[in-house]
Scaffold this motif. Structure first.
Motif, PDB file in Angstrom:
ATOM      1  N   LEU A 106      17.931  41.950  68.920  1.00  9.95           N
ATOM      2  CA  LEU A 106      18.782  43.271  69.064  1.00  9.95           C
ATOM      3  C   LEU A 106      18.499  44.141  67.712  1.00  9.95           C
ATOM      4  O   LEU A 106      18.921  43.435  66.689  1.00  9.95           O
ATOM      5  CB  LEU A 106      20.413  43.147  69.292  1.00  9.95           C
ATOM      6  N   SER A 107      18.052  45.310  67.781  1.00  7.08           N
ATOM      7  CA  SER A 107      17.984  46.116  66.547  1.00  7.08           C
ATOM      8  C   SER A 107      18.618  47.418  66.671  1.00  7.08           C
ATOM      9  O   SER A 107      18.726  48.090  67.654  1.00  7.08           O
ATOM     10  CB  SER A 107      16.475  46.001  66.174  1.00  7.08           C
ATOM     11  N   ASN A 108      18.720  48.102  65.467  1.00  5.86           N
ATOM     12  CA  ASN A 108      19.074  49.636  65.509  1.00  5.86           C
ATOM     13  C   ASN A 108      18.279  50.371  64.473  1.00  5.86           C
ATOM     14  O   ASN A 108      17.123  49.844  63.852  1.00  5.86           O
ATOM     15  CB  ASN A 108      20.552  49.692  65.042  1.00  5.86           C
ATOM     16  N   THR A 109      18.235  51.669  64.526  1.00  6.87           N
ATOM     17  CA  THR A 109      17.609  52.253  63.543  1.00  6.87           C
ATOM     18  C   THR A 109      17.696  52.173  61.967  1.00  6.87           C
ATOM     19  O   THR A 109      16.816  52.597  61.125  1.00  6.87           O
ATOM     20  CB  THR A 109      17.692  53.723  63.737  1.00  6.87           C
ATOM     21  N   VAL A 110      18.639  51.786  61.565  1.00  6.75           N
ATOM     22  CA  VAL A 110      18.932  51.312  60.158  1.00  6.75           C
ATOM     23  C   VAL A 110      18.558  50.103  59.604  1.00  6.75           C
ATOM     24  O   VAL A 110      18.876  49.458  58.537  1.00  6.75           O
ATOM     25  CB  VAL A 110      20.543  51.593  59.810  1.00  6.75           C
ATOM     26  N   GLY A 111      17.898  49.135  60.529  1.00  6.76           N
ATOM     27  CA  GLY A 111      17.302  47.870  60.191  1.00  6.76           C
ATOM     28  C   GLY A 111      18.127  46.520  60.453  1.00  6.76           C
ATOM     29  O   GLY A 111      17.763  45.640  60.291  1.00  6.76           O
ATOM     30  N   ASP A 112      19.398  46.781  61.177  1.00  6.61           N
ATOM     31  CA  ASP A 112      20.261  45.517  61.552  1.00  6.61           C
ATOM     32  C   ASP A 112      19.443  44.893  62.641  1.00  6.61           C
ATOM     33  O   ASP A 112      18.843  45.656  63.557  1.00  6.61           O
ATOM     34  CB  ASP A 112      21.501  46.009  61.890  1.00  6.61           C
ATOM     35  N   GLU A 113      19.498  43.619  62.688  1.00  5.51           N
ATOM     36  CA  GLU A 113      18.862  42.757  63.422  1.00  5.51           C
ATOM     37  C   GLU A 113      19.854  41.609  63.907  1.00  5.51           C
ATOM     38  O   GLU A 113      20.288  40.990  62.925  1.00  5.51           O
ATOM     39  CB  GLU A 113      17.529  42.362  63.109  1.00  5.51           C
ATOM     40  N   LEU A 114      20.143  41.379  65.144  1.00  2.63           N
ATOM     41  CA  LEU A 114      20.620  40.102  65.627  1.00  2.63           C
ATOM     42  C   LEU A 114      19.642  39.304  66.330  1.00  2.63           C
ATOM     43  O   LEU A 114      18.962  39.870  67.352  1.00  2.63           O
ATOM     44  CB  LEU A 114      21.675  40.472  66.504  1.00  2.63           C
ATOM     45  N   LEU A 115      19.305  38.085  65.912  1.00  3.35           N
ATOM     46  CA  LEU A 115      18.171  37.441  66.542  1.00  3.35           C
ATOM     47  C   LEU A 115      18.726  36.377  67.460  1.00  3.35           C
ATOM     48  O   LEU A 115      19.767  35.508  66.933  1.00  3.35           O
ATOM     49  CB  LEU A 115      17.243  36.935  65.460  1.00  3.35           C
ATOM     50  N   PHE A 116      18.183  35.956  68.531  1.00  2.00           N
ATOM     51  CA  PHE A 116      18.794  34.655  69.395  1.00  2.00           C
ATOM     52  C   PHE A 116      17.727  34.282  70.024  1.00  2.00           C
ATOM     53  O   PHE A 116      16.689  35.061  70.427  1.00  2.00           O
ATOM     54  CB  PHE A 116      20.017  35.108  70.158  1.00  2.00           C
ATOM     55  N   GLY A 117      17.890  33.173  70.783  1.00  2.00           N
ATOM     56  CA  GLY A 117      16.814  32.625  71.655  1.00  2.00           C
ATOM     57  C   GLY A 117      16.726  31.125  71.913  1.00  2.00           C
ATOM     58  O   GLY A 117      17.791  30.338  71.683  1.00  2.00           O
ATOM     59  N   TYR A 118      15.225  30.682  72.333  1.00  2.00           N
ATOM     60  CA  TYR A 118      15.188  29.231  72.776  1.00  2.00           C
ATOM     61  C   TYR A 118      13.834  28.614  72.301  1.00  2.00           C
ATOM     62  O   TYR A 118      12.971  29.182  72.390  1.00  2.00           O
ATOM     63  CB  TYR A 118      15.466  29.122  74.175  1.00  2.00           C
ATOM     64  N   ASN A 119      14.077  27.579  71.720  1.00  2.00           N
ATOM     65  CA  ASN A 119      12.966  26.570  71.287  1.00  2.00           C
ATOM     66  C   ASN A 119      12.919  25.738  72.314  1.00  2.00           C
ATOM     67  O   ASN A 119      13.681  24.797  71.936  1.00  2.00           O
ATOM     68  CB  ASN A 119      13.186  26.066  69.765  1.00  2.00           C
ATOM     69  N   HIS A 120      11.912  25.812  73.054  1.00  2.00           N
ATOM     70  CA  HIS A 120      11.691  24.897  74.236  1.00  2.00           C
ATOM     71  C   HIS A 120      10.863  23.515  73.452  1.00  2.00           C
ATOM     72  O   HIS A 120      11.334  22.380  73.989  1.00  2.00           O
ATOM     73  CB  HIS A 120      10.569  25.404  74.977  1.00  2.00           C
ATOM     74  N   THR A 121      10.623  23.410  72.536  1.00  2.00           N
ATOM     75  CA  THR A 121       9.954  22.074  71.886  1.00  2.00           C
ATOM     76  C   THR A 121      11.117  21.204  71.223  1.00  2.00           C
ATOM     77  O   THR A 121      11.080  20.121  71.429  1.00  2.00           O
ATOM     78  CB  THR A 121       8.895  22.633  70.786  1.00  2.00           C
ATOM     79  N   SER A 122      12.089  21.775  70.606  1.00  2.00           N
ATOM     80  CA  SER A 122      13.143  21.271  70.239  1.00  2.00           C
ATOM     81  C   SER A 122      14.305  21.262  71.164  1.00  2.00           C
ATOM     82  O   SER A 122      15.304  20.593  71.005  1.00  2.00           O
ATOM     83  CB  SER A 122      13.677  21.671  68.963  1.00  2.00           C
ATOM     84  N   LYS A 123      14.145  21.976  72.330  1.00  2.00           N
ATOM     85  CA  LYS A 123      15.321  22.093  73.262  1.00  2.00           C
ATOM     86  C   LYS A 123      16.645  22.717  72.650  1.00  2.00           C
ATOM     87  O   LYS A 123      17.792  22.039  72.770  1.00  2.00           O
ATOM     88  CB  LYS A 123      15.395  20.851  74.222  1.00  2.00           C
ATOM     89  N   THR A 124      16.549  23.717  71.804  1.00  2.00           N
ATOM     90  CA  THR A 124      17.551  24.044  70.961  1.00  2.00           C
ATOM     91  C   THR A 124      17.801  25.730  71.048  1.00  2.00           C
ATOM     92  O   THR A 124      16.761  26.589  71.158  1.00  2.00           O
ATOM     93  CB  THR A 124      17.447  23.935  69.338  1.00  2.00           C
ATOM     94  N   PHE A 125      18.777  26.135  71.476  1.00  2.00           N
ATOM     95  CA  PHE A 125      19.241  27.586  71.112  1.00  2.00           C
ATOM     96  C   PHE A 125      19.634  28.073  69.933  1.00  2.00           C
ATOM     97  O   PHE A 125      20.060  27.152  69.273  1.00  2.00           O
ATOM     98  CB  PHE A 125      20.282  28.077  72.413  1.00  2.00           C
ATOM     99  N   TYR A 126      19.555  29.216  69.659  1.00  2.00           N
ATOM    100  CA  TYR A 126      19.909  29.533  68.455  1.00  2.00           C
ATOM    101  C   TYR A 126      20.333  31.098  68.444  1.00  2.00           C
ATOM    102  O   TYR A 126      20.113  32.205  69.283  1.00  2.00           O
ATOM    103  CB  TYR A 126      18.683  29.744  67.219  1.00  2.00           C
TER     104      TYR A 126
END
Length: 170
Positions: A59-79
């Motif tokens: 998720l991002s906006n025009t001033v450069g803020d970012e919220l990152l999230f997702g899934y690493n299938h190798t380690s079976k971990t959400f972040y």
């Protein structure tokens, strides 16, 4: 009491019923054309045929803020990584690390529902088997949601996005 009203914006949002291959996908919150920018949304997705890959959402906006999230299938971990999500300076313990959760499902696909408002996100993975909730304080409303993978293309079977209009019912 609070009432929720949801509508799918067909021109501004996409609903995929067929399989689509994506290496990088960007969904733009075109609600900025309105007089009051909004970032309240419900987004549902399904990624099929998971492989040894990292699936990133931003998720991002025009001033450069970012919220990152997702899934690493190798380690079976959400972040969830909110270190660059906006105002984090008020406490040295706020957003000082990436939040993680293990995936307990053995499904070969990844489904999720995102509930996003101005300062929080709730992520329900695998029909709610794993849930992550975070708060953040962006300097402007989030306008973009992008999906990408680190190791090539992926199949995005399903994507629905709804604007949520939350208001007092009285």
């Amino acid at each position: 009491s609070v009432a929720r009203f949801a509508r799918c914006i067909a021109i501004q949002w996409w609903h995929f019923k067929r399989r689509c291959l994506w290496h990088h996908f960007c969904l733009v919150f075109l609600l900025l054309a309105r007089s009051k920018p909004r970032s309240e949304a419900e987004i549902k997705f399904n990624i099929s045929q998971l492989d040894k890959n990292v699936y990133n959402f931003k998720l991002s906006n025009t001033v450069g803020d970012e919220l990152l999230f997702g899934y690493n299938h190798t380690s079976k971990t959400f972040y969830v990584d909110r270190r660059n999500s906006g105002d984090t300076e008020f406490s040295s313990k706020f957003a000082h690390r990436v939040s993680t959760a293990p995936r307990t499902s053995s499904n070969t696909h990844l489904s999720g529902t995102l509930l996003i408002d101005k300062t929080s996100i709730e992520i329900f993975y695998d029909d709610g088997e794993t849930v992550m909730t975070e708060i953040f304080f962006p300097n402007a409303p989030f306008e973009n949601l992008s999906l990408s993978s680190e190791n090539g293309e992926f199949i995005l079977d399903h994507l629905e996005a709804y604007e949520l209009d939350i208001r007092d019912a009285n």
